[in-house]
Design an enzyme around this catalytic site. Structure first.
Site, mmCIF file in Angstrom:
data_model
loop_
_atom_site.group_PDB
_atom_site.id
_atom_site.type_symbol
_atom_site.label_atom_id
_atom_site.label_comp_id
_atom_site.label_asym_id
_atom_site.label_seq_id
_atom_site.Cartn_x
_atom_site.Cartn_y
_atom_site.Cartn_z
ATOM 1 N N TYR A 1 0.661 -1.081 -0.015
ATOM 2 C CA TYR A 1 -0.136 -0.212 0.102
ATOM 3 C C TYR A 1 0.846 1.252 -0.095
ATOM 4 C CZ TYR A 1 -4.489 2.215 0.534
ATOM 5 O OH TYR A 1 -5.579 2.982 0.342
ATOM 6 N N LYS B 1 -3.577 8.578 1.978
ATOM 7 C CA LYS B 1 -5.036 8.611 2.650
ATOM 8 C C LYS B 1 -4.970 9.069 4.041
ATOM 9 C CE LYS B 1 -7.230 6.287 -0.382
ATOM 10 N NZ LYS B 1 -8.614 6.999 -1.010
#
Length: 257
Positions: free
Chosen positions: A157, A164
């Site tokens: 990720y 995020k």
């Protein structure tokens, strides 16, 4: 089933990619609940996919918008203003990182890759909120999409996790800024779903297997689950909720090891 929960509301859903995208599911759900819905797509390559949504639900408008280009954002919202006259809600379902930045080690993230991921995935929320604000004359609701990788480490990720995290922080600052104008800003943290965007993250299928095995509800989510949560956040039922991250992940986020 339609409830009329959003009857009389007009909104823009940004980031339609295909029928498996969160934006598609949210736009369809909002329309079913009575809203007048317009959507955006990034470029001409995605135009036909976005147009296909219009065959499923009646759309009030279909607009190109490259959130990495301020002029494109300005043109989009000028047209939205001309066509729709106002906005009651805005859904930001946009994120991007180079595939190579989602592999290997986070320490090897490039300066350019970091800047691009944060520009498209986080700064864009600020840019489109600023553009939507003048159209929300009667107040409104802004909803963005995030993921647990903002606060936990997930393999592959990488830079999207820090993007995020920036997105969630931006959401809270926007909520504080826009709250006096009765504009609410919230985020939905969705569980892993095989969307077009998620396909760039290696191991998504394995992660879904883990969620199904270990999450309190013992099941994965689907885009429709996120869409229903979004309908709640853009409806008057959530009129006193702002600055929040709503988890739609079968409870997986509460678990430790």
């Amino acid at each position: 089933m339609s409830s009329g929960l959003l009857a009389g509301k007009t909104g823009l859903v940004m980031g339609v990619a295909n029928q498996r995208s969160f934006a598609w599911a949210i736009a369809a759900a909002a329309a079913r609940h009575g809203a007048r819905v317009a959507v955006t797509y990034q470029n001409e390559r995605l135009a036909s996919r976005a147009a296909a949504l219009g065959e499923e639900v009646p759309l009030a408008g279909l607009y190109p918008c490259d959130v990495g280009d301020d002029d494109s954002i300005a043109r989009c919202f000028e047209q939205v203003d001309a066509d729709l006259g106002r906005l009651d809600f805005l859904v930001h379902s946009i994120a991007y990182a180079r595939r190579e930045e989602l592999q290997g080690r986070f320490v090897d993230t490039t300066r350019e890759g970091f800047a691009l991921a944060h520009d498209i995935s986080a700064y864009s929320l600020i840019a489109v909120a600023r553009a939507a604000r003048p159209l929300m004359t009667g107040g409104g609701s802004i909803v963005t999409l995030t993921y647990l990788g903002s606060t936990r480490v997930f393999s592959n990720y990488n830079v999207m996790g820090s993007a995020k995290a920036a997105l969630e922080s931006s959401m809270r600052y926007l909520a504080a800024d826009l709250g006096p104008e009765n504009i609410r800003v919230n985020a939905i943290s969705a569980g892993p779903v095989k969307t077009l965007a998620a396909s760039a993250v290696r191991g998504i299928s394995m992660l879904r297997e883990v969620v199904q095995e270990r999450a309190p509800l013992r099941r994965n989510i689907e885009p429709e689950d996120v869409a229903d949560a979004a309908v709640f956040l853009i409806s008057d039922l959530s009129r006193s909720i702002t600055g929040q991250v709503l988890f739609v992940d079968s409870g997986y986020h509460i678990l430790g090891f």
